[in-house]
Write a protein that holds these residues in place. Sequence first.
Motif, PDB file in Angstrom:
ATOM      1  N   ALA A 233       0.801  -1.318  -0.111  1.00 39.85           N
ATOM      2  CA  ALA A 233      -0.035   0.043  -0.030  1.00 39.85           C
ATOM      3  C   ALA A 233       0.855   1.207   0.031  1.00 39.85           C
ATOM      4  O   ALA A 233       2.082   1.300   0.515  1.00 39.85           O
ATOM      5  N   VAL A 234       0.425   2.329  -0.519  1.00 40.57           N
ATOM      6  CA  VAL A 234       1.091   3.590  -0.855  1.00 40.57           C
ATOM      7  C   VAL A 234       0.142   4.845  -0.113  1.00 40.57           C
ATOM      8  O   VAL A 234      -0.826   4.908  -0.632  1.00 40.57           O
ATOM      9  N   LEU A 235       0.797   5.588   0.663  1.00 44.76           N
ATOM     10  CA  LEU A 235       0.113   6.692   1.118  1.00 44.76           C
ATOM     11  C   LEU A 235       0.852   7.896   0.738  1.00 44.76           C
ATOM     12  O   LEU A 235       2.228   7.947   0.693  1.00 44.76           O
ATOM     13  N   THR A 236       0.358   8.709  -0.021  1.00 46.39           N
ATOM     14  CA  THR A 236       1.097  10.040  -0.319  1.00 46.39           C
ATOM     15  C   THR A 236       0.376  11.207   0.208  1.00 46.39           C
ATOM     16  O   THR A 236      -0.542  11.376   0.745  1.00 46.39           O
ATOM     17  N   LEU A 237       1.586  12.274   0.278  1.00 47.70           N
ATOM     18  CA  LEU A 237       1.113  13.654   0.968  1.00 47.70           C
ATOM     19  C   LEU A 237       0.497  14.447   0.036  1.00 47.70           C
ATOM     20  O   LEU A 237      -0.208  15.353   0.400  1.00 47.70           O
ATOM     21  N   HIS A 238       0.652  14.460  -1.127  1.00 55.35           N
ATOM     22  CA  HIS A 238       0.142  15.230  -2.267  1.00 55.35           C
ATOM     23  C   HIS A 238      -0.648  14.484  -3.383  1.00 55.35           C
ATOM     24  O   HIS A 238       0.010  13.133  -3.892  1.00 55.35           O
ATOM     25  N   PHE A 239      -1.810  14.659  -3.926  1.00 56.07           N
ATOM     26  CA  PHE A 239      -2.576  13.958  -4.837  1.00 56.07           C
ATOM     27  C   PHE A 239      -1.788  13.999  -6.057  1.00 56.07           C
ATOM     28  O   PHE A 239      -1.842  12.878  -6.752  1.00 56.07           O
ATOM     29  N   GLN A 240      -0.900  14.937  -6.594  1.00 57.97           N
ATOM     30  CA  GLN A 240      -0.388  14.744  -7.806  1.00 57.97           C
ATOM     31  C   GLN A 240       0.837  13.628  -7.757  1.00 57.97           C
ATOM     32  O   GLN A 240       0.810  12.968  -8.643  1.00 57.97           O
ATOM     33  N   SER A 241       1.300  13.331  -6.358  1.00 59.01           N
ATOM     34  CA  SER A 241       2.178  12.207  -6.302  1.00 59.01           C
ATOM     35  C   SER A 241       1.379  11.041  -6.593  1.00 59.01           C
ATOM     36  O   SER A 241       1.849   9.844  -7.173  1.00 59.01           O
ATOM     37  N   SER A 242       0.320  10.848  -6.128  1.00 63.71           N
ATOM     38  CA  SER A 242      -0.373   9.726  -6.096  1.00 63.71           C
ATOM     39  C   SER A 242      -0.914   9.584  -7.375  1.00 63.71           C
ATOM     40  O   SER A 242      -1.081   8.341  -7.871  1.00 63.71           O
ATOM     41  N   PHE A 243      -1.385  10.346  -8.227  1.00 65.30           N
ATOM     42  CA  PHE A 243      -1.755  10.417  -9.493  1.00 65.30           C
ATOM     43  C   PHE A 243      -0.629  10.144 -10.405  1.00 65.30           C
ATOM     44  O   PHE A 243      -0.857   9.112 -11.504  1.00 65.30           O
ATOM     45  N   GLN A 244       0.391  10.426 -10.207  1.00 62.85           N
ATOM     46  CA  GLN A 244       1.586   9.995 -11.082  1.00 62.85           C
ATOM     47  C   GLN A 244       2.007   8.276 -10.678  1.00 62.85           C
ATOM     48  O   GLN A 244       2.305   7.622 -11.720  1.00 62.85           O
ATOM     49  N   ILE A 245       1.781   8.166  -9.671  1.00 63.85           N
ATOM     50  CA  ILE A 245       2.119   6.750  -9.290  1.00 63.85           C
ATOM     51  C   ILE A 245       1.225   5.816  -9.773  1.00 63.85           C
ATOM     52  O   ILE A 245       1.465   4.618 -10.387  1.00 63.85           O
ATOM     53  N   TYR A 246      -0.183   6.387  -9.898  1.00 60.86           N
ATOM     54  CA  TYR A 246      -1.199   5.433 -10.393  1.00 60.86           C
ATOM     55  C   TYR A 246      -0.959   5.251 -11.928  1.00 60.86           C
ATOM     56  O   TYR A 246      -1.030   4.095 -12.248  1.00 60.86           O
ATOM     57  N   GLN A 247      -0.466   6.203 -12.410  1.00 59.32           N
ATOM     58  CA  GLN A 247      -0.385   6.114 -14.081  1.00 59.32           C
ATOM     59  C   GLN A 247       0.870   5.197 -14.340  1.00 59.32           C
ATOM     60  O   GLN A 247       0.868   4.484 -15.295  1.00 59.32           O
ATOM     61  N   ARG A 248       1.943   5.364 -13.561  1.00 60.22           N
ATOM     62  CA  ARG A 248       3.190   4.804 -13.789  1.00 60.22           C
ATOM     63  C   ARG A 248       3.013   3.225 -13.721  1.00 60.22           C
ATOM     64  O   ARG A 248       3.449   2.403 -14.250  1.00 60.22           O
ATOM     65  N   LEU A 249       2.328   3.120 -12.423  1.00 57.61           N
ATOM     66  CA  LEU A 249       1.979   1.452 -12.138  1.00 57.61           C
ATOM     67  C   LEU A 249       1.158   0.805 -13.082  1.00 57.61           C
ATOM     68  O   LEU A 249       1.193  -0.499 -13.509  1.00 57.61           O
ATOM     69  N   LEU A 250       0.096   1.665 -13.571  1.00 60.33           N
ATOM     70  CA  LEU A 250      -0.754   1.225 -14.565  1.00 60.33           C
ATOM     71  C   LEU A 250       0.030   0.659 -16.091  1.00 60.33           C
ATOM     72  O   LEU A 250      -0.200  -0.152 -16.637  1.00 60.33           O
ATOM     73  N   SER A 251       0.969   1.594 -16.192  1.00 61.63           N
ATOM     74  CA  SER A 251       1.753   1.334 -17.347  1.00 61.63           C
ATOM     75  C   SER A 251       2.524  -0.118 -17.150  1.00 61.63           C
ATOM     76  O   SER A 251       3.033  -0.670 -18.078  1.00 61.63           O
ATOM     77  N   ARG A 252       2.823  -0.667 -15.885  1.00 60.54           N
ATOM     78  CA  ARG A 252       3.493  -1.926 -15.548  1.00 60.54           C
ATOM     79  C   ARG A 252       2.312  -2.959 -15.365  1.00 60.54           C
ATOM     80  O   ARG A 252       2.845  -3.939 -14.628  1.00 60.54           O
ATOM     81  N   HIS A 253       1.167  -2.607 -15.721  1.00 57.17           N
ATOM     82  CA  HIS A 253      -0.183  -3.469 -15.423  1.00 57.17           C
ATOM     83  C   HIS A 253      -0.369  -3.736 -14.171  1.00 57.17           C
ATOM     84  O   HIS A 253      -0.539  -5.158 -13.713  1.00 57.17           O
ATOM     85  N   LEU A 254      -0.156  -3.007 -13.187  1.00 55.52           N
ATOM     86  CA  LEU A 254      -0.619  -2.987 -11.853  1.00 55.52           C
ATOM     87  C   LEU A 254      -1.577  -2.160 -11.527  1.00 55.52           C
ATOM     88  O   LEU A 254      -1.566  -0.843 -11.821  1.00 55.52           O
ATOM     89  N   HIS A 255      -2.653  -2.722 -11.006  1.00 55.53           N
ATOM     90  CA  HIS A 255      -3.997  -2.031 -10.690  1.00 55.53           C
ATOM     91  C   HIS A 255      -4.407  -1.688  -9.423  1.00 55.53           C
ATOM     92  O   HIS A 255      -4.184  -2.693  -8.678  1.00 55.53           O
ATOM     93  N   ILE A 256      -5.006  -0.654  -9.076  1.00 54.17           N
ATOM     94  CA  ILE A 256      -5.520  -0.479  -7.707  1.00 54.17           C
ATOM     95  C   ILE A 256      -7.033  -1.039  -7.922  1.00 54.17           C
ATOM     96  O   ILE A 256      -7.878  -0.805  -8.797  1.00 54.17           O
ATOM     97  N   PRO A 257      -7.607  -1.529  -6.937  1.00 52.32           N
ATOM     98  CA  PRO A 257      -6.996  -1.973  -5.813  1.00 52.32           C
ATOM     99  C   PRO A 257      -6.493  -3.376  -5.685  1.00 52.32           C
ATOM    100  O   PRO A 257      -5.827  -3.950  -4.659  1.00 52.32           O
ATOM    101  N   ASN A 258      -6.490  -4.102  -6.784  1.00 54.13           N
ATOM    102  CA  ASN A 258      -6.130  -5.453  -6.792  1.00 54.13           C
ATOM    103  C   ASN A 258      -4.733  -5.729  -6.618  1.00 54.13           C
ATOM    104  O   ASN A 258      -4.473  -6.795  -5.940  1.00 54.13           O
ATOM    105  N   ASP A 259      -3.921  -5.142  -7.162  1.00 59.56           N
ATOM    106  CA  ASP A 259      -2.450  -5.368  -6.794  1.00 59.56           C
ATOM    107  C   ASP A 259      -1.846  -4.360  -5.672  1.00 59.56           C
ATOM    108  O   ASP A 259      -0.820  -4.854  -5.273  1.00 59.56           O
ATOM    109  N   PHE A 260      -2.307  -3.249  -5.492  1.00 58.29           N
ATOM    110  CA  PHE A 260      -1.780  -2.342  -4.531  1.00 58.29           C
ATOM    111  C   PHE A 260      -2.884  -1.454  -4.097  1.00 58.29           C
ATOM    112  O   PHE A 260      -3.912  -1.176  -4.720  1.00 58.29           O
ATOM    113  N   SER A 261      -2.882  -0.977  -3.057  1.00 61.35           N
ATOM    114  CA  SER A 261      -3.886  -0.025  -2.401  1.00 61.35           C
ATOM    115  C   SER A 261      -3.131   1.164  -2.487  1.00 61.35           C
ATOM    116  O   SER A 261      -1.810   1.536  -2.188  1.00 61.35           O
TER     117      SER A 261
END
Length: 658
Positions: A233-261
């Motif tokens: 699971a990942v907790l971020t201080l800023h929404f922009q960081s969270s959005f960037q992590i979401y996009q980069r993990l999506l490109s690695r075929h890791l999806h929320i919430p099945n693969d990480f929270s």
Amino acid sequence: MTIKEFAQLAGVSVSTVSKILNHKDANISPQTREHVLSLAKIHNYKPYSFVRTQYPEKTSIFGVIFRDCIPDDRLLKGLMNVARSYGYGITVLESHLNKTQELKNLSLLTSSNVDGILFNPINSKPSSEVYAQLKQSKKPYFLFSTEEDIPGPDFLPTISYKSMAEFLTQNLVQAGHSKIALVAEKESPIRNEFIEGFKSCLYQNAISFTEEFIFSKDNEKFYRHISCGSISAVLTLHFQSSFQIYQRLLSRHLHIPNDFSLLTLCKHQSNINNFSEISALLIPFEEFGEYLGSCLIKHLEHSENTEQERKHFQPDYHLNHTKSISAPAMTKRKKVLVLGSVNIDSYLFFRELPSPGMAAKTSRSSNYLGGKGMNQAIGVSKLGHHASIIGLVGDDLEADTIYESAKQAGINTAYLKRVHGELTGKGYIFLNNSGDSIVSILSGANECVSKKHVEEALPIFKDSHLCLLNTEVPQDTILTACRLAKSHKLPVLLKPSSIRQIDPEILALTDIFLPNLEEAQILLSTEESQLSKKLQKMQAKEACDKALLEQCADYFLKKGANMVIITLGKQGLFAKGKGILGLYPAKEVKAIDTTGAADAFISALASYILLDFPMEQAIRIASYAAALSVTREGAAPSLVDKNSLEAYIATEEPEILE
């Protein structure tokens, strides 16, 4: 309206109205006082003597100065809400982090007719010049901050980023997470307080804290931790960081919430409006604005309990939703039991494979972890499942290597035992430039795997979801495993290897039987010699006769197997079973080593069956896994991980992943 008319409206005497409005109401009950003041505000009643004598400058307006721009529109909305409810107006000024501008703003308000001031200073310790202006004006004022809690009699409590971090972390802990990473930018003024809240929540839940999981930004190490499951699971201080992590993990075929929270603190409502997939806690600026305005107005109105109310700002926290939070992916992984050979494979590389009567020299060799049992355990583990292996190794140095490698792959080796006086199994693989190979096996400890060893492993039969078997260990041991698997309702996938005959009861207990063409031809040779010879001829011609392959599959189906998949190397495979019939072509790749292709196929087939993919799609996905494996050297090293496999399929045939 005269005072007499107002008194009649309020239902009290003229004297009572006069005392209350002139603050000479010590002997009047609080309820009466509030009633009269409320009516006066509603009807905008201000007796001439009251206005002139007691409050010659009272305007029901207060001023607010921000150190920079207004942090968020919701803060201003909160101030306006509470001002309106009390019949006040507000004047708002911004200093833009300019100290000269700050003094100008302060001078403007202290010399104007505002009733009081809310002041957000640039420095946490305002200058003597600032304090001199405030005190000289004799106007009531409060200092405040929106980023850090500043102790001092003039400062109101601020938004608690520590308590918000505790709240967010607790949401992840309650979902079952203990491997939580925090991404907090170093330049953020609220970073330290947020980390303090994060650590506090972990401590309260008896979860160990490691500095390694605090990141100032996402990096390759961060993504490796997520990919291998050491961060769930990942907790971020800023929404922009969270959005960037979401996009980069999506490109690695890791999806929320099945693969990480994923969970974040969010400053602006617009972020949530524009992208609603991430669970977030919106910083309570509106509530804070209402709190600030209420503190000042109640002080101006001489309301009771204002001192106590000013000491705490404790809003209720709520997430926008919990769509990006679920239990850790590791807890959702299925468990696979593997029984089979465990070897060290020794590779010898040749331009052309040796033939009878010919000596061939080579200058290159390699050693890899191998054996069909171990390969398949590694394969399903790489594809996201828990693997437990039943097997034996010798009392030699190779056994130490196997245990260490299995541990690194995350395989449960509780039932992988040493047998004294025996060598660890070895595979000798001769490989040519085209990827074709000749394999010889020294069984060693594999021949010692007995029914007793399988029966001792009963706990993992009870706890598993699927059973992978291969016949490089004795058949009576395989039969015992089949019986136990069936008694616990586990699907059985069986790879026949290094045998000329197979016990009919084993076939009758097998759900998916997976010989290659050579293995099928040998197993048919005793009872169906003509069919076996036809297969041999077909293989020599490198042809593919669907009708002949179906006859072959029918033989094993009649013996009791529920499904038969005959692998054909570069020609693909033939499958027949319930709802499945046909040839599946192989994916065209440049082959380097075909040794591990069957293990890659079986591992992927089992993995995607466990992920509830239809059999047709699972077979096609497994074909891609086999194709990728032949492009790499070594059986175990060539086994593909889930991210790489799905990334490859996404470029070729993405619909089969849906």
